[in-house]
Design a protein around this motif. Structure first.
Motif, PDB file in Angstrom:
ATOM      1  N   ILE A 161       0.875  -1.168   0.000  1.00  9.38           N
ATOM      2  CA  ILE A 161       0.000   0.000   0.000  1.00  9.38           C
ATOM      3  C   ILE A 161       0.917   1.224   0.000  1.00  9.38           C
ATOM      4  CG2 ILE A 161      -1.936   1.141   1.118  1.00  9.38           C
ATOM      5  CD1 ILE A 161      -2.469  -1.753   0.180  1.00  9.38           C
ATOM      6  N   LYS A 162       1.158   1.759  -1.185  1.00 11.57           N
ATOM      7  CA  LYS A 162       2.180   2.801  -1.362  1.00 11.57           C
ATOM      8  C   LYS A 162       1.868   4.085  -0.596  1.00 11.57           C
ATOM      9  CE  LYS A 162       5.312   2.966  -3.697  1.00 11.57           C
ATOM     10  NZ  LYS A 162       6.748   2.705  -3.404  1.00 11.57           N
ATOM     11  N   ASP A 163       0.584   4.456  -0.490  1.00  7.65           N
ATOM     12  CA  ASP A 163       0.282   5.740   0.142  1.00  7.65           C
ATOM     13  C   ASP A 163       0.413   5.702   1.660  1.00  7.65           C
ATOM     14  OD1 ASP A 163      -1.935   4.252   0.760  1.00  7.65           O
ATOM     15  OD2 ASP A 163      -3.393   5.610  -0.133  1.00  7.65           O
ATOM     16  N   LYS A 164       0.739   4.534   2.197  1.00  8.64           N
ATOM     17  CA  LYS A 164       0.971   4.440   3.640  1.00  8.64           C
ATOM     18  C   LYS A 164       2.463   4.250   3.975  1.00  8.64           C
ATOM     19  CE  LYS A 164      -3.607   2.841   4.940  1.00  8.64           C
ATOM     20  NZ  LYS A 164      -4.440   1.777   5.523  1.00  8.64           N
ATOM     21  N   ASN A 194       2.888  16.136  18.645  1.00 11.16           N
ATOM     22  CA  ASN A 194       2.499  16.881  19.837  1.00 11.16           C
ATOM     23  C   ASN A 194       1.614  15.973  20.684  1.00 11.16           C
ATOM     24  OD1 ASN A 194       3.831  19.099  18.833  1.00 11.16           O
ATOM     25  ND2 ASN A 194       1.994  20.130  18.109  1.00 11.16           N
ATOM     26  N   ASN A 195       2.018  15.731  21.920  1.00 14.42           N
ATOM     27  CA  ASN A 195       1.223  14.833  22.749  1.00 14.42           C
ATOM     28  C   ASN A 195      -0.039  15.521  23.266  1.00 14.42           C
ATOM     29  OD1 ASN A 195       1.939  16.409  24.959  1.00 14.42           O
ATOM     30  ND2 ASN A 195       3.468  14.969  25.724  1.00 14.42           N
ATOM     31  N   SER A 196      -0.825  14.794  24.084  1.00 12.45           N
ATOM     32  CA  SER A 196      -2.107  15.314  24.559  1.00 12.45           C
ATOM     33  C   SER A 196      -1.946  16.548  25.441  1.00 12.45           C
ATOM     34  CB  SER A 196      -2.851  14.218  25.325  1.00 12.45           C
ATOM     35  OG  SER A 196      -2.083  13.783  26.438  1.00 12.45           O
ATOM     36  N   LYS A 197      -0.727  16.773  25.951  1.00 10.82           N
ATOM     37  CA  LYS A 197      -0.466  17.955  26.780  1.00 10.82           C
ATOM     38  C   LYS A 197       0.057  19.132  25.958  1.00 10.82           C
ATOM     39  CE  LYS A 197       0.822  14.949  30.652  1.00 10.82           C
ATOM     40  NZ  LYS A 197       1.922  14.550  31.579  1.00 10.82           N
ATOM     41  N   GLY A 198       0.185  18.919  24.644  1.00 12.18           N
ATOM     42  CA  GLY A 198       0.691  19.973  23.779  1.00 12.18           C
ATOM     43  C   GLY A 198       2.198  20.025  23.699  1.00 12.18           C
ATOM     44  N   GLU A 199       2.881  19.065  24.327  1.00 11.03           N
ATOM     45  CA  GLU A 199       4.345  19.038  24.301  1.00 11.03           C
ATOM     46  C   GLU A 199       4.833  18.446  22.981  1.00 11.03           C
ATOM     47  OE1 GLU A 199       4.968  18.148  29.085  1.00 11.03           O
ATOM     48  OE2 GLU A 199       4.706  16.501  27.659  1.00 11.03           O
ATOM     49  N   VAL A 200       5.938  18.974  22.464  1.00 14.83           N
ATOM     50  CA  VAL A 200       6.515  18.475  21.218  1.00 14.83           C
ATOM     51  C   VAL A 200       7.426  17.291  21.531  1.00 14.83           C
ATOM     52  CG1 VAL A 200       7.962  19.022  19.228  1.00 14.83           C
ATOM     53  CG2 VAL A 200       6.400  20.754  20.164  1.00 14.83           C
ATOM     54  N   ILE A 201       7.108  16.139  20.955  1.00 11.47           N
ATOM     55  CA  ILE A 201       7.904  14.921  21.152  1.00 11.47           C
ATOM     56  C   ILE A 201       8.687  14.640  19.878  1.00 11.47           C
ATOM     57  CG2 ILE A 201       7.872  12.484  21.766  1.00 11.47           C
ATOM     58  CD1 ILE A 201       6.851  14.370  23.973  1.00 11.47           C
ATOM     59  N   GLU A 202       9.987  14.588  20.004  1.00  7.01           N
ATOM     60  CA  GLU A 202      10.859  14.371  18.848  1.00  7.01           C
ATOM     61  C   GLU A 202      10.672  12.971  18.275  1.00  7.01           C
ATOM     62  OE1 GLU A 202      15.661  14.278  17.764  1.00  7.01           O
ATOM     63  OE2 GLU A 202      14.972  14.764  19.802  1.00  7.01           O
ATOM     64  N   GLY A 203      10.689  12.884  16.947  1.00 12.28           N
ATOM     65  CA  GLY A 203      10.563  11.593  16.284  1.00 12.28           C
ATOM     66  C   GLY A 203      11.794  10.720  16.487  1.00 12.28           C
ATOM     67  N   LEU A 204      11.574   9.396  16.474  1.00 15.53           N
ATOM     68  CA  LEU A 204      12.673   8.450  16.685  1.00 15.53           C
ATOM     69  C   LEU A 204      13.316   8.010  15.375  1.00 15.53           C
ATOM     70  CD1 LEU A 204      11.033   6.223  19.462  1.00 15.53           C
ATOM     71  CD2 LEU A 204      12.664   8.102  19.752  1.00 15.53           C
ATOM     72  N   GLY A 205      12.745   8.420  14.242  1.00 17.10           N
ATOM     73  CA  GLY A 205      13.350   8.093  12.950  1.00 17.10           C
ATOM     74  C   GLY A 205      12.930   6.722  12.448  1.00 17.10           C
ATOM     75  N   GLY A 206      13.416   6.390  11.252  1.00 17.93           N
ATOM     76  CA  GLY A 206      13.086   5.117  10.633  1.00 17.93           C
ATOM     77  C   GLY A 206      12.094   5.293   9.495  1.00 17.93           C
ATOM     78  N   ASN A 207      11.989   4.271   8.655  1.00 22.50           N
ATOM     79  CA  ASN A 207      11.062   4.270   7.523  1.00 22.50           C
ATOM     80  C   ASN A 207      10.177   3.036   7.615  1.00 22.50           C
ATOM     81  OD1 ASN A 207      12.472   6.582   6.338  1.00 22.50           O
ATOM     82  ND2 ASN A 207      14.104   5.112   5.887  1.00 22.50           N
ATOM     83  N   LEU A 208       9.082   3.037   6.847  1.00 23.45           N
ATOM     84  CA  LEU A 208       8.126   1.933   6.957  1.00 23.45           C
ATOM     85  C   LEU A 208       7.533   1.584   5.604  1.00 23.45           C
ATOM     86  CD1 LEU A 208       6.442   0.258   9.228  1.00 23.45           C
ATOM     87  CD2 LEU A 208       4.602   1.788   8.561  1.00 23.45           C
ATOM     88  N   LYS A 209       7.432   0.287   5.357  1.00 25.38           N
ATOM     89  CA  LYS A 209       6.686  -0.245   4.220  1.00 25.38           C
ATOM     90  C   LYS A 209       5.416  -0.908   4.763  1.00 25.38           C
ATOM     91  CE  LYS A 209       9.328   0.365   0.468  1.00 25.38           C
ATOM     92  NZ  LYS A 209       8.847   0.891  -0.815  1.00 25.38           N
ATOM     93  N   TYR A 210       4.284  -0.602   4.140  1.00 23.74           N
ATOM     94  CA  TYR A 210       2.995  -1.101   4.601  1.00 23.74           C
ATOM     95  C   TYR A 210       2.458  -2.101   3.560  1.00 23.74           C
ATOM     96  CZ  TYR A 210      -1.730  -0.699   6.724  1.00 23.74           C
ATOM     97  OH  TYR A 210      -2.923  -0.936   7.357  1.00 23.74           O
TER      98      TYR A 210
END
Length: 492
Positions: free
Chosen positions: A54-57, A431-447
């Motif tokens: 599923i390319k669009d994911k 942005n979590n439920s408290k509005g805090e910015v959570i940095e991404g952990l990186g990586g790629n994904l094929k679905y």
């Protein structure tokens, strides 16, 4: 299970039944789900599972990051495909299957299995047996299977695993995941179990890494007491030798003492300024060091000197930060309410029942892949995607390139609305439920989604299978970047 009335059976059928019973194994796990074999297993005799991308994911969050895999579909079908793409390639299988509580939370042949189903335990075992048999062939020689379970099937699962993995070591770890407990009729249940299945002839499970505050600190001299003489010099002559100390630092180790030599004090200052420290207590009893002279060098970095100034006593202390994992885990970070439900709700706005603590899953995986930076971790009961989150977290922590493969169905939109969105946010940041910015952990994904090709050996079906095998071939080879394509071939 309901009893069968044999009184009306013909004599020939009774004889066949008796013969069949005589052939059954006399010890081990026996169950009967023959009345209702699992449909997905039978279907695979008529249709071959394949993958459809599923390319669009697809997710891109790291230029040179690991490409992870998410497969939407029945995990039996996904495991069938992975047996082609990943045979003997997986380092860790971590699974958290349905717990068979009697609540309507899992299905067998598209029907919920509830408390009133007389065959619910047999169905659960058949369900697990068929999947574990497929999963077994995916593990590397030194691969480890980790399977969590609760009280309902813990005993049965243990027997099933021993039957499927007769040459492996199996350890059941108790994890306190709900300190407040779930009230039963007689007990309040606060724990679940994690079975570790691994090779017992090698050190496969890592040491647990302790901080200075949580390190195991104790006397290096054997201070045990009681009637036994195991703590005395006489029980281990090669453990009686001087430890050489200068300026309150260990500089070396002397030879094993002759049996006729008896030091006049626990520590003796030599003319050259070096102190010889012996395993002798304040009462003059000759004890022994915990390690022999032949092996003490291996833990030299763990030893230190402690000086009691008022008593003028020098002690040798061992500070152990690398410790074998205990079989009971009870730290706060394993609390599923705080680090499972609440953590998930801080990431996505979706309901999911009883997600695992991120850190419980992470600790299980870390116990195996601490030194395998390119490990492959498979979870074919992926649910809310905690395993993918845990692997990403480990990679961020130590710079590893471990790959996760997640398989989950889309029952109640679990894959599309819970697992996939969570993984996407974990990779890219949010942005979590408290509005805090959570940095991404990186990586790629094929679905991918599972699809099917008729199994009958016709030329048409062979051609169809060939055309629909591209995704499986790229997954098998770990190459996803398309170079060129025409009606006859594709190059990656």
């Amino acid at each position: 299970m309901p009893k069968t009335d044999y009184s009306s059976w013909p004599k020939e059928d009774l004889i066949k039944k008796i013969n069949a019973l005589e052939k059954r194994k006399k010890y081990g796990l026996v169950w009967d789900a023959a009345k209702e074999p699992e449909k997905v297993v039978l279907d695979c005799q008529k249709e071959l599972p394949v993958l459809k991308e599923i390319k669009d994911k697809e997710i891109h969050s790291s230029k040179n990051g690991v490409t992870h895999i998410l497969i939407e579909g029945d995990n039996y079908h996904a495991l069938s495909v992975l047996n082609y793409t990943h045979e003997k390639s997986v380092d860790v299988i971590y699974i958290d299957p349905p717990y068979n509580t009697g609540a309507k939370d899992w299905k067998y042949n598209n029907n919920y299995v509830d408390m009133n189903d007389a065959y619910r335990h047999s169905k659960w075992l058949s369900f697990m047996d068929s999947r574990l048999r497929l999963a077994k062939s995916l593990l590397k020689e030194n691969g480890v299977l980790i399977c969590t379970v609760d009280d309902n099937e813990q005993a049965a699962l243990g027997l099933l695993l021993r039957e499927l993995f007769p040459n492996r070591e199996i350890t059941c770890v108790t994890i306190v995941h709900n300190p407040s407990g779930i009230q039963g009729k007689n007990f309040s249940y606060s724990n679940e179990y994690a079975f570790f299945v691994y090779r017992g002839d090698k050190k496969v499970i890592a040491f647990e890494k302790r901080t200075d505050e949580s390190a195991d600190v104790r006397q290096f001299m054997n201070t045990a007491k009681g009637r036994s003489s195991n703590y005395l010099r006489s029980s281990g002559l090669n453990c009686f030798y001087p430890i050489l100390v200068e300026n309150l630092k260990i500089i070396g180790f002397g030879d094993i003492c002759n049996e006729s030599f008896h030091p006049k004090a626990p520590s003796i200052l030599r003319k050259d300024g070096i102190t010889e420290v012996y395993p002798v207590d304040a009462d003059g009893v000759e004890r022994k060091w915990v390690f022999s002279r032949q092996s003490v060098e291996s833990i030299r970095d763990e030893l230190s000197v402690k000086f009691n100034k008022p008593m003028r006593i020098i002690s040798i202390i061992r500070t152990k930060k690398d410790i074998n994992y205990k079989t009971v885990w009870f730290e706060k970070k394993f609390n599923a309410k705080t680090y499972g439900t609440q953590l998930l709700n801080n990431i996505i706005d979706a309901e999911f029942p009883f997600p695992k603590s991120l850190y419980a899953v992470e600790e299980c995986i870390k116990a195996v892949v601490h030194d395998r930076n390119n490990a492959i971790i498979l979870d074919f009961f992926a649910g809310s995607g905690t395993t993918g989150h845990a692997v990403s977290d480990l990679n961020k922590e130590d710079g590893g390139h471990r790959q996760f493969i997640l398989c989950t169905n889309n029952e109640n939109n679990i894959c599309e609305e819970v697992c996939y969105p969570r993984i996407k946010k974990v990779m890219k940041g949010y942005n979590n439920s408290k509005g805090e910015v959570i940095e991404g952990l990186g990586g790629n994904l094929k679905y991918y989604e599972t699809a099917f090709v008729p199994a009958a050996l016709t030329d048409k079906n062979k051609e169809l299978l060939t055309k629909q095998s591209i995704e499986m071939l790229t997954l098998k080879e770990g190459t996803f970047e398309k170079v060129t394509e025409n009606p006859s071939y594709v190059i990656y």
